[in-house]
Design a protein around this motif. Structure first.
Motif, PDB file in Angstrom:
ATOM      1  N   GLN A 167     -10.418 -14.291   0.242  1.00  0.00           N
ATOM      2  CA  GLN A 167      -9.118 -13.690   0.505  1.00  0.00           C
ATOM      3  C   GLN A 167      -8.734 -12.726  -0.620  1.00  0.00           C
ATOM      4  OE1 GLN A 167      -7.637 -14.423   3.438  1.00  0.00           O
ATOM      5  NE2 GLN A 167      -6.168 -12.798   2.990  1.00  0.00           N
ATOM      6  N   GLN A 168      -9.078 -13.161  -1.847  1.00  0.00           N
ATOM      7  CA  GLN A 168      -8.762 -12.306  -2.993  1.00  0.00           C
ATOM      8  C   GLN A 168      -9.536 -10.989  -2.894  1.00  0.00           C
ATOM      9  OE1 GLN A 168      -9.525 -14.965  -6.181  1.00  0.00           O
ATOM     10  NE2 GLN A 168      -7.393 -15.599  -6.381  1.00  0.00           N
ATOM     11  N   LEU A 169     -10.819 -11.100  -2.484  1.00  0.00           N
ATOM     12  CA  LEU A 169     -11.625  -9.894  -2.327  1.00  0.00           C
ATOM     13  C   LEU A 169     -11.022  -8.970  -1.277  1.00  0.00           C
ATOM     14  CD1 LEU A 169     -15.302 -11.154  -2.508  1.00  0.00           C
ATOM     15  CD2 LEU A 169     -14.073  -9.720  -4.140  1.00  0.00           C
ATOM     16  N   LEU A 170     -10.623  -9.643  -0.194  1.00  0.00           N
ATOM     17  CA  LEU A 170     -10.026  -8.889   0.891  1.00  0.00           C
ATOM     18  C   LEU A 170      -8.812  -8.121   0.389  1.00  0.00           C
ATOM     19  CD1 LEU A 170     -11.173  -9.086   3.757  1.00  0.00           C
ATOM     20  CD2 LEU A 170      -9.140 -10.394   4.377  1.00  0.00           C
ATOM     21  N   GLU A 171      -8.060  -8.770  -0.405  1.00  0.00           N
ATOM     22  CA  GLU A 171      -6.867  -8.120  -0.949  1.00  0.00           C
ATOM     23  C   GLU A 171      -7.239  -6.942  -1.821  1.00  0.00           C
ATOM     24  OE1 GLU A 171      -4.310 -10.825  -2.899  1.00  0.00           O
ATOM     25  OE2 GLU A 171      -3.357 -11.432  -1.019  1.00  0.00           O
ATOM     26  N   GLN A 172      -8.311  -7.141  -2.606  1.00  0.00           N
ATOM     27  CA  GLN A 172      -8.740  -6.038  -3.479  1.00  0.00           C
ATOM     28  C   GLN A 172      -9.144  -4.822  -2.655  1.00  0.00           C
ATOM     29  OE1 GLN A 172     -11.741  -7.480  -6.120  1.00  0.00           O
ATOM     30  NE2 GLN A 172     -10.278  -8.842  -7.165  1.00  0.00           N
ATOM     31  N   THR A 173      -9.899  -5.081  -1.550  1.00  0.00           N
ATOM     32  CA  THR A 173     -10.304  -3.986  -0.672  1.00  0.00           C
ATOM     33  C   THR A 173      -9.076  -3.256  -0.155  1.00  0.00           C
ATOM     34  OG1 THR A 173     -11.872  -5.621   0.081  1.00  0.00           O
ATOM     35  CG2 THR A 173     -11.922  -3.500   1.189  1.00  0.00           C
ATOM     36  N   GLY A 174      -8.121  -4.014   0.275  1.00  0.00           N
ATOM     37  CA  GLY A 174      -6.891  -3.427   0.796  1.00  0.00           C
ATOM     38  C   GLY A 174      -6.251  -2.500  -0.216  1.00  0.00           C
ATOM     39  N   VAL A 175      -6.266  -2.932  -1.458  1.00  0.00           N
ATOM     40  CA  VAL A 175      -5.659  -2.122  -2.507  1.00  0.00           C
ATOM     41  C   VAL A 175      -6.368  -0.774  -2.621  1.00  0.00           C
ATOM     42  CG1 VAL A 175      -5.362  -1.969  -4.995  1.00  0.00           C
ATOM     43  CG2 VAL A 175      -4.740  -4.061  -3.795  1.00  0.00           C
ATOM     44  N   VAL A 176      -7.721  -0.836  -2.600  1.00  0.00           N
ATOM     45  CA  VAL A 176      -8.484   0.410  -2.725  1.00  0.00           C
ATOM     46  C   VAL A 176      -8.156   1.358  -1.578  1.00  0.00           C
ATOM     47  CG1 VAL A 176     -10.804   1.392  -2.734  1.00  0.00           C
ATOM     48  CG2 VAL A 176     -10.321  -0.717  -3.992  1.00  0.00           C
ATOM     49  N   LEU A 177      -8.164   0.752  -0.363  1.00  0.00           N
ATOM     50  CA  LEU A 177      -7.883   1.574   0.808  1.00  0.00           C
ATOM     51  C   LEU A 177      -6.506   2.216   0.710  1.00  0.00           C
ATOM     52  CD1 LEU A 177      -9.348  -0.538   3.729  1.00  0.00           C
ATOM     53  CD2 LEU A 177     -10.153   1.659   2.874  1.00  0.00           C
ATOM     54  N   ARG A 178      -5.558   1.410   0.310  1.00  0.00           N
ATOM     55  CA  ARG A 178      -4.200   1.912   0.231  1.00  0.00           C
ATOM     56  C   ARG A 178      -4.111   3.024  -0.805  1.00  0.00           C
ATOM     57  NH1 ARG A 178      -1.932  -2.909   0.235  1.00  0.00           N
ATOM     58  NH2 ARG A 178      -1.610  -2.932  -2.014  1.00  0.00           N
ATOM     59  N   ASP A 179      -4.800   2.771  -1.923  1.00  0.00           N
ATOM     60  CA  ASP A 179      -4.818   3.801  -2.969  1.00  0.00           C
ATOM     61  C   ASP A 179      -5.343   5.118  -2.400  1.00  0.00           C
ATOM     62  OD1 ASP A 179      -3.821   2.079  -4.709  1.00  0.00           O
ATOM     63  OD2 ASP A 179      -5.652   1.831  -5.932  1.00  0.00           O
ATOM     64  N   HIS A 180      -6.429   4.974  -1.619  1.00  0.00           N
ATOM     65  CA  HIS A 180      -7.043   6.155  -1.048  1.00  0.00           C
ATOM     66  C   HIS A 180      -6.060   6.875  -0.124  1.00  0.00           C
ATOM     67  CE1 HIS A 180     -10.221   8.711   0.328  1.00  0.00           C
ATOM     68  NE2 HIS A 180      -9.950   8.396   1.589  1.00  0.00           N
ATOM     69  N   ALA A 181      -5.421   6.111   0.722  1.00  0.00           N
ATOM     70  CA  ALA A 181      -4.469   6.677   1.667  1.00  0.00           C
ATOM     71  C   ALA A 181      -3.347   7.406   0.942  1.00  0.00           C
ATOM     72  CB  ALA A 181      -3.909   5.570   2.536  1.00  0.00           C
ATOM     73  N   VAL A 182      -2.887   6.790  -0.065  1.00  0.00           N
ATOM     74  CA  VAL A 182      -1.789   7.387  -0.836  1.00  0.00           C
ATOM     75  C   VAL A 182      -2.200   8.729  -1.416  1.00  0.00           C
ATOM     76  CG1 VAL A 182      -0.462   7.091  -2.949  1.00  0.00           C
ATOM     77  CG2 VAL A 182      -0.614   5.218  -1.317  1.00  0.00           C
ATOM     78  N   SER A 183      -3.414   8.775  -1.988  1.00  0.00           N
ATOM     79  CA  SER A 183      -3.799  10.023  -2.656  1.00  0.00           C
ATOM     80  C   SER A 183      -3.977  11.173  -1.625  1.00  0.00           C
ATOM     81  CB  SER A 183      -5.074   9.827  -3.463  1.00  0.00           C
ATOM     82  OG  SER A 183      -6.064   9.301  -2.634  1.00  0.00           O
ATOM     83  N   ARG A 184      -4.427  10.783  -0.411  1.00  0.00           N
ATOM     84  CA  ARG A 184      -4.589  11.834   0.598  1.00  0.00           C
ATOM     85  C   ARG A 184      -3.235  12.449   0.949  1.00  0.00           C
ATOM     86  NH1 ARG A 184      -7.307   9.747   5.771  1.00  0.00           N
ATOM     87  NH2 ARG A 184      -5.143   9.578   6.374  1.00  0.00           N
ATOM     88  N   LYS A 185      -2.284  11.610   1.118  1.00  0.00           N
ATOM     89  CA  LYS A 185      -0.942  12.071   1.461  1.00  0.00           C
ATOM     90  C   LYS A 185      -0.405  12.995   0.368  1.00  0.00           C
ATOM     91  CE  LYS A 185       1.845   9.879   4.727  1.00  0.00           C
ATOM     92  NZ  LYS A 185       1.919   8.576   5.383  1.00  0.00           N
ATOM     93  N   ASP A 186      -0.687  12.531  -0.879  1.00  0.00           N
ATOM     94  CA  ASP A 186      -0.213  13.346  -2.011  1.00  0.00           C
ATOM     95  C   ASP A 186      -0.766  14.768  -1.929  1.00  0.00           C
ATOM     96  OD1 ASP A 186       1.307  11.418  -3.046  1.00  0.00           O
ATOM     97  OD2 ASP A 186      -0.071  10.853  -4.694  1.00  0.00           O
ATOM     98  N   ARG A 187      -2.067  14.847  -1.639  1.00  0.00           N
ATOM     99  CA  ARG A 187      -2.693  16.169  -1.596  1.00  0.00           C
ATOM    100  C   ARG A 187      -2.081  17.028  -0.490  1.00  0.00           C
ATOM    101  NH1 ARG A 187      -7.280  13.261  -2.614  1.00  0.00           N
ATOM    102  NH2 ARG A 187      -8.005  13.385  -0.447  1.00  0.00           N
ATOM    103  N   GLU A 188      -1.804  16.397   0.625  1.00  0.00           N
ATOM    104  CA  GLU A 188      -1.224  17.132   1.739  1.00  0.00           C
ATOM    105  C   GLU A 188       0.125  17.719   1.356  1.00  0.00           C
ATOM    106  OE1 GLU A 188      -2.337  15.104   5.505  1.00  0.00           O
ATOM    107  OE2 GLU A 188      -0.293  15.645   6.044  1.00  0.00           O
ATOM    108  N   ILE A 189       0.887  16.868   0.708  1.00  0.00           N
ATOM    109  CA  ILE A 189       2.201  17.334   0.253  1.00  0.00           C
ATOM    110  C   ILE A 189       2.037  18.542  -0.670  1.00  0.00           C
ATOM    111  CG2 ILE A 189       4.176  16.697  -1.189  1.00  0.00           C
ATOM    112  CD1 ILE A 189       3.865  13.848   0.016  1.00  0.00           C
ATOM    113  N   GLU A 190       1.049  18.391  -1.532  1.00  0.00           N
ATOM    114  CA  GLU A 190       0.803  19.466  -2.489  1.00  0.00           C
ATOM    115  C   GLU A 190       0.476  20.792  -1.775  1.00  0.00           C
ATOM    116  OE1 GLU A 190       0.986  20.579  -6.360  1.00  0.00           O
ATOM    117  OE2 GLU A 190       1.315  18.560  -5.554  1.00  0.00           O
TER     118      GLU A 190
END
Lengths: 107, 571
Positions: free
Chosen positions: B493-516
């Motif tokens: 479960q902890q691993l799963l959570e870590q994966t989620g964090v990475v994915l979310r991080d990725h999603a966030v950065s994409r949005k940032d670039r779009e805004i830019e």
């Protein structure tokens, strides 16, 4: 206090058995006085001239009490002939005294 | 020190007592045996009557300055001397020092012919002489009933015994008379009829093949006394009666804390650990790590430089030391430093009361700060649940009075908490930790709860209890939609959570670039509009200037025209 210590010579066909007796008493108590009288009488009657009797007042020689394993008094100890026997009481039961001393009363 | 009065408050003449010097007995009798009077000690064969009497004499002679006479009707003086030499009593030397006088009274029935009235003056004389020879204050008549078997005339003996006891009272010697236990009577010959001041009954009871020695004061005229049956112990130090009772609940309560040795557990217990002098129960099913918790607690105590006694009823000390080493806890060094003491014995070695006594004795000697009993469940093999409970209550009381912290471990057979009895001690203890197996996804993991912890804030959460090479630790369990997750499920479960964090991080950065990017587009637009505005403004300005110029030119033209008109006329 020693009475009649003479030794009877060999003048009979049977070997003479010498009786060595010690009577322990406590002063002039009722039992003691009776015991002295009774023992003397029995000795004179059945063991005339072939016994030595020592009468000891334990009150005078207290250490003897432990040494001789004295509990009940009066006590008559027959040390010879063997086996040694201890008779307690006022010696009023003549039959028992004789039995204790190993004297047959048939004669 | 010779005597103590039982009641000095009232100011009335109270019963004088002669101290026995036997550990614990003076407490129950509130000062000892009645001074100058006879005391009867009765009991069946082999229950320790002779030993009691000899200790009474030896202690009297050595500690309280009261020499004593021992009249032995059964054993010879030499035998007696040898028998008590194992306890460190040198009777020969004491006889030489005139502290003790032994007298062996020998009665051989077959040598004696009774020929009429007699009395026991011989015994009186002997005894009197013995008393006088050393100035005795104490007398022991060891099994005076032998007189009955040596002599025929019971009437005389009875009358003489009555006289003897009166005589002893007159001589003001404290006397112990021992007697064999009879059927339906305290003694075979009814000696209690003559000795009416103090009667003590010794018993040697065997239940389930396990023996327990017990002492009871049947009567004690003129004095209050404990009425219970008190267990006593005969060992290399002689007799010890330990009146372990739970009469009062008046012990001090410390608010100092003591660490459990597991930092995460301390955190669950308000951050500091257990209270000092409290009692802790660790219960759980087999293999849940109870002993490891106990060992860790012992280790912590010793690391702090305090002493600890570990009563092991299941494993040998070596075994525990080895096992604890595997989780990084070194108990051997504490043993070497004399901080940790192991006492390992099978419960069946003794009766329960005996265990309690030996535990008490060791604690009194070693004075530890913490005590571990591992496990209490095994005691059940030597007693019933109620007996075990009674013993544990008294043990806890005793330890709390001493201010000693105690940790029990208990094996629970079923996993159901609500049915948990734990020898019913869970209500007695101050803190109760429960270690449970949590079985899920084909694996077993350990969960630890703090079921109760009196007087402190404690976590209500279950923690996963992890035993690793580095010791014990508690980990927060994962509470997911499927419930409590432990072990590898928790890790997954902890691993799963870590994966989620990475994915979310990725999603966030994409949005940032779009805004830019959008920002850049807009900024470019703004720029072009500005240009447009500028050109428009220029256009507007141009026409305005043209107008001005036109107007100026027109004005000029008009002026010139008017001048021309005027000039022509003037010229």
């Amino acid at each position: 206090m020693s009475d009649n210590t003479d030794i009877t010579p060999f003048n009979e066909d049977e070997e003479v058995i010498h009786y060595e007796l010690r009577l322990f008493i406590t002063g002039a108590s009722f039992n003691s006085r009776r015991a002295v009288v009774n023992v003397k009488e029995i000795c004179e009657t059945y063991l005339k001239d072939r016994y030595s009797l020592e009468i000891i007042d334990v009150y005078q020689q207290k250490t003897l009490a432990e040494k001789e394993q004295i509990i009940a008094l009066p006590l008559l100890i027959k040390s010879l002939p063997l086996p040694a026997r201890r008779l307690i009481g006022d010696m009023s039961d003549t039959e028992k005294v004789l039995k204790g001393l190993g004297i047959s009363i048939g004669t | 020190m010779k005597t103590t009065s039982s009641d000095s408050i009232t100011g009335l003449p109270a019963l004088q007592k002669a101290r026995t010097g036997i550990k614990g007995l003076d407490e129950i009798t509130l000062g000892g045996f009645p001074q100058g009077r006879p005391t009867l000690i009765c009991g069946s064969a082999g229950c320790g009557k002779t030993l009691f009497s000899i200790e009474f004499l030896v202690h009297g002679a050595l500690q309280f300055g009261e020499p004593g006479v021992f009249v032995a009707f059964e054993e010879k003086s030499e035998e007696l001397t040898i028998n008590v030499a194992s306890l460190g009593f040198d009777l020969n030397q004491m006889q030489k020092d005139k502290l003790i006088k032994l007298d062996h009274v020998h009665i051989e029935r077959s040598e004696i012919e009774e020929t009429g009235e007699y009395d026991l003056d011989g015994l009186f004389i002997r005894l009197g002489h013995a008393i006088d020879s050393i100035g005795a204050k104490r007398v022991v008549l060891d099994t005076i009933e032998s007189l009955f078997s040596g002599l025929n005339n019971e009437a005389i003996i009875r009358a003489e015994l009555r006289r003897l006891f009166e005589w002893l009272k007159d001589r003001n010697v404290t006397t112990i008379i021992t007697g064999e236990r009879g059927e339906g009577l305290l003694t075979r010959q009814g000696l209690e009829e003559y000795v009416s001041d103090c009667v003590i009954l010794l018993d040697h009871r065997v239940a389930n093949k396990i023996s327990t020695r017990l002492l009871r004061i049947v009567k004690y005229r003129g004095s209050v006394h404990g009425t219970n049956e008190y267990p006593f112990l005969i060992d290399e130090d002689g007799i010890s009666v330990l009146p372990v009772t739970s009469l009062t609940l008046s012990h001090d309560a410390s608010s100092k804390r003591i660490s459990s040795g597991i930092p995460a557990l301390n955190k669950m217990l308000g951050g500091e650990g257990f209270f000092e002098g409290s009692s802790i129960l660790v219960s759980g099913t087999a293999g849940t790590g109870k002993t490891s918790i106990a060992g860790s607690f012992a280790n912590e105590t010793c690391l702090n430089g305090d002493r600890c006694i570990y009563f092991a009823f299941e494993e040998s000390p070596k075994q525990i030391v080895r096992n604890m080493r595997s989780i990084g806890i070194d108990l051997q060094s504490h043993i070497d430093n004399n901080l940790l003491k192991f006492h390992a014995s099978r419960p069946t070695l003794n009766g329960l009361e005996m265990h309690l006594l030996s535990i008490n004795k060791m604690i009194t000697q070693f004075k530890p700060k913490t005590v571990i009993v591992d496990p209490i469940t095994n005691l059940i093999t030597v007693g019933s649940v109620s007996e075990v409970k009674s013993v544990l209550i008294r043990l806890i009381d005793f330890l709390q009075a001493e201010g000693t912290t105690v940790l029990f471990t208990a094996l629970s057979l079923n996993d159901n908490i609500s049915e948990q009895t734990d020898e019913s001690v869970s209500s007695l203890v101050d803190a109760w930790l429960l270690v449970r197996d949590i079985e899920m996804n084909g694996e077993r993991n350990r969960g630890l709860y703090v079921m109760k912890s009196r007087g402190m804030k404690h976590s209500n959460q279950v923690r996963e209890f992890v035993i690793s090479d580095n010791g014990l630790d508690l980990v927060d369990v994962f509470l997911g939609p499927e419930g409590v997750l432990t072990g590898s499920a928790r890790e997954a479960q902890q691993l799963l959570e870590q994966t989620g964090v990475v994915l979310r991080d990725h999603a966030v950065s994409r949005k940032d670039r779009e805004i830019e990017r959008k920002k850049m587009v807009l900024e470019a637009k703004i720029e072009s509009l500005k240009e447009e505005f500028a050109s428009l403004q220029e256009e507007l300005n141009k026409t305005f200037i043209e107008e001005e110029l036109k107007k100026e030119v027109f004005e000029k033209n008009r002026h010139e025209l008017s001048q021309i008109r005027d000039g022509k006329k003037r010229d």
